[in-house]
Design a protein around this motif. Structure first.
Motif, short mmCIF file in Angstrom:
data_model
loop_
_atom_site.label_atom_id
_atom_site.label_comp_id
_atom_site.label_asym_id
_atom_site.label_seq_id
_atom_site.Cartn_x
_atom_site.Cartn_y
_atom_site.Cartn_z
N ASP A 109 -4.80 2.46 -15.39
CA ASP A 109 -4.24 2.06 -14.10
C ASP A 109 -4.19 3.12 -13.06
OD1 ASP A 109 -5.67 0.44 -12.08
OD2 ASP A 109 -5.07 -1.07 -13.56
N GLU A 110 -4.91 3.24 -11.83
CA GLU A 110 -4.19 3.77 -10.60
C GLU A 110 -3.22 2.73 -9.97
OE1 GLU A 110 -7.25 4.20 -8.04
OE2 GLU A 110 -8.81 2.33 -8.36
N ALA A 111 -3.60 1.43 -10.72
CA ALA A 111 -2.01 0.13 -10.38
C ALA A 111 -1.51 0.09 -11.30
CB ALA A 111 -3.34 -1.34 -10.20
N ALA B 4 0.17 6.80 -6.60
CA ALA B 4 -1.09 7.60 -6.47
C ALA B 4 -0.72 9.19 -6.28
CB ALA B 4 -2.57 7.45 -5.08
N ASN B 5 0.03 9.46 -5.43
CA ASN B 5 0.14 10.63 -5.99
C ASN B 5 1.22 11.60 -6.76
OD1 ASN B 5 -0.45 11.03 -2.67
ND2 ASN B 5 1.26 10.76 -2.07
N ARG B 6 1.80 10.36 -7.69
CA ARG B 6 2.42 10.62 -8.69
C ARG B 6 1.66 11.10 -10.04
NH1 ARG B 6 3.90 8.56 -13.34
NH2 ARG B 6 2.75 5.92 -12.69
N LEU B 7 0.10 10.12 -9.82
CA LEU B 7 -0.78 10.75 -11.02
C LEU B 7 -1.45 11.92 -10.60
CD1 LEU B 7 -2.04 6.76 -11.46
CD2 LEU B 7 -1.11 7.83 -12.81
N ARG B 8 -1.65 12.15 -9.19
CA ARG B 8 -2.35 13.18 -8.75
C ARG B 8 -1.90 14.68 -9.35
NH1 ARG B 8 -4.41 13.50 -2.37
NH2 ARG B 8 -3.98 15.31 -2.82
N GLU B 9 -0.30 14.46 -9.56
CA GLU B 9 0.64 15.61 -10.02
C GLU B 9 0.40 15.67 -11.24
OE1 GLU B 9 4.81 14.38 -8.90
OE2 GLU B 9 4.45 14.97 -6.90
N ALA B 10 -0.23 15.41 -11.89
CA ALA B 10 -0.68 15.29 -13.16
C ALA B 10 -2.21 15.77 -13.25
CB ALA B 10 -0.48 14.07 -14.10
N LEU B 11 -3.41 16.24 -12.40
CA LEU B 11 -4.56 16.10 -12.25
C LEU B 11 -4.24 17.87 -12.47
CD1 LEU B 11 -5.57 14.56 -9.68
CD2 LEU B 11 -5.94 14.19 -12.36
N PRO B 12 -5.02 18.68 -12.94
CA PRO B 12 -4.51 20.01 -12.74
C PRO B 12 -4.82 20.59 -11.61
CG PRO B 12 -7.27 19.37 -14.51
CD PRO B 12 -6.42 17.74 -13.42
N GLU B 13 -4.38 21.94 -11.23
CA GLU B 13 -3.36 22.29 -10.62
C GLU B 13 -4.61 22.92 -9.25
OE1 GLU B 13 -0.73 25.79 -11.33
OE2 GLU B 13 0.33 24.82 -12.52
N GLU B 14 -5.83 23.37 -10.29
CA GLU B 14 -7.11 23.99 -9.57
C GLU B 14 -7.26 22.36 -8.82
OE1 GLU B 14 -9.81 25.53 -6.60
OE2 GLU B 14 -8.43 26.51 -8.34
N ARG C 7 -13.57 12.92 -8.62
CA ARG C 7 -13.83 11.80 -9.81
C ARG C 7 -12.72 12.90 -11.17
NH1 ARG C 7 -18.59 9.97 -11.05
NH2 ARG C 7 -18.83 9.49 -13.48
N VAL C 8 -12.11 13.33 -10.59
CA VAL C 8 -11.17 14.36 -11.87
C VAL C 8 -10.51 12.93 -11.93
CG1 VAL C 8 -9.77 15.37 -13.31
CG2 VAL C 8 -11.92 16.17 -11.67
N PHE C 9 -9.56 12.32 -11.00
CA PHE C 9 -9.00 11.40 -10.70
C PHE C 9 -9.38 9.68 -11.27
CE2 PHE C 9 -6.88 7.91 -8.67
CZ PHE C 9 -5.93 8.09 -8.76
N TYR C 10 -10.33 9.65 -10.46
CA TYR C 10 -11.62 8.16 -11.25
C TYR C 10 -11.57 8.23 -12.20
CZ TYR C 10 -12.68 7.36 -5.98
OH TYR C 10 -12.59 7.16 -4.53
N MET D 173 0.84 -1.21 0.19
CA MET D 173 -0.11 -0.65 -0.27
C MET D 173 0.59 1.28 0.07
SD MET D 173 -3.59 -0.52 -0.72
CE MET D 173 -3.90 0.84 0.09
N ARG D 174 2.11 1.31 0.66
CA ARG D 174 2.83 2.04 0.64
C ARG D 174 3.31 2.45 -0.92
NH1 ARG D 174 6.97 1.80 5.82
NH2 ARG D 174 4.89 1.97 6.97
N THR D 175 4.20 1.49 -1.61
CA THR D 175 3.60 1.88 -2.98
C THR D 175 2.72 1.98 -3.39
OG1 THR D 175 5.26 0.26 -3.17
CG2 THR D 175 4.62 0.68 -5.55
N TRP D 176 1.48 1.70 -3.86
CA TRP D 176 0.09 2.07 -4.12
C TRP D 176 -0.10 3.92 -3.93
CZ3 TRP D 176 -4.51 0.01 -6.41
CH2 TRP D 176 -5.39 0.74 -6.73
#
Length: 300
Positions: free
Chosen positions: A251-253, A147-157, A181-184, A140-143
């Motif tokens: 995938d988030e995985a 996930a944090n890495r993928l979040r960094e690609a989301l729009p800044e707002e 939901r944007v991440f989902y 889960m720590r890797t997960w």
């Protein structure tokens, strides 16, 4: 008889509780049945309902709602400490015994279901014939790191909104849910609008978030509950059945998340679905079912 017709539906007594299950196909035709373990923890069978398609190949498919969820006994007043990996392992064993298949079965676990299936498989149960791990973390720590890495690609707002509510402890706010939901939509299910089966599961989790919040947290990437330090990496070498790993390109995985399965399980193969995120069984349904059927037919 229609090979993918529902032939049995009922409840398995589990101590003072009940586990709802459904069998599609003929459980007694001599073919090894496939048991589907849904994700969450705290989701329902609905979003993995498509795996009933496998029954058309002549192999019975068993869905069930894990305790606390769906049609199974709800326990909203239980403390977080009640909800453990061991509890769900016991429930799975109980269901296998109830159906009379504990000496011959295959498992397919999706997301948390794959974590649970792996926990079952490392114990080397005598009746397990094959294992399918779909879109699951091994650590889960890797997960969370991915996930944090993928979040960094989301729009800044969107990133700012998520962080603001996480710091304030207001992750149940409408604004936070909308930002999540944007991440989902990028990394959980890329079909818009979500198919009814998927939407139904999420609606049920929203209505009864007991298990999800006790073991996971408010969403797929803010893991703050009991599973936050879970890992099975060092135990994977004990799995001794043919194994199929499934994941999606978006995938988030991520490949980093699923890599330990590939490195540690001796007899494993990997199917990466190029047009899917966390739900190839929905996003590329026909191709995913074909991959599962081919794997099972080959090793069983």
């Amino acid at each position: 008889m229609d090979s993918n017709k529902i032939t049995l539906e009922g409840y398995a007594s589990f101590g003072a509780y009940r586990t709802w299950y459904r069998v599609t196909g003929d459980l007694r035709n001599g073919n090894t049945p496939l048991v589907i373990l849904h994700g969450g923890p705290g989701c329902t069978y609905d979003y993995v309902d498509t795996f009933k398609d496998v029954a058309a190949s002549g192999r019975a498919v068993i869905h069930y709602d894990q305790i606390g969820n769906g049609f199974s006994t709800h326990l909203p007043d239980k403390p977080p400490s009640f909800w453990t990996v061991e509890l769900f392992l016991e429930e799975l064993d109980n269901l296998l015994d109830h159906l009379g298949i504990s000496d011959n079965y295959a498992l397919l676990g999706q997301s948390w279901g794959g974590m649970l299936a792996s926990e079952h498989a490392v114990l080397r149960p005598a009746g397990l014939r094959a294992l399918i791990i779909a879109n699951s973390p091994a650590d889960m720590r890797t997960w969370v790191a991915e996930a944090n890495r993928l979040r960094e690609a989301l729009p800044e707002e969107v990133q700012r909104t998520l962080l603001r509510h996480e710091r304030a402890g207001t992750t149940d706010s409408v604004e936070y849910v909308a930002a999540s939901r944007v991440f989902y939509d990028r990394h959980v299910c890329r079909i818009k609008p979500w198919p009814d089966d998927v939407a139904r599961t999420f609606a049920k989790v929203d209505a009864n978030p007991t298990v999800y919040r006790a073991m996971n947290g408010p969403n797929e990437f803010h893991i703050v509950a009991s599973l936050k330090d879970w890992t099975i990496v060092e135990r994977l070498k004990h799995i001794n059945v043919p194994t199929l790993l499934i994941s999606g390109r978006y995938d988030e995985a991520t490949p980093t998340v699923v890599k330990p399965y590939l490195e540690q399980i001796p007899n494993i193969r990997w199917a990466l679905f190029e047009n899917s995120s966390h739900m190839p069984h929905v996003e590329e349904r026909v191709a995913c079912m074909g991959t599962v059927v081919s794997f099972l037919d080959e090793c069983l």
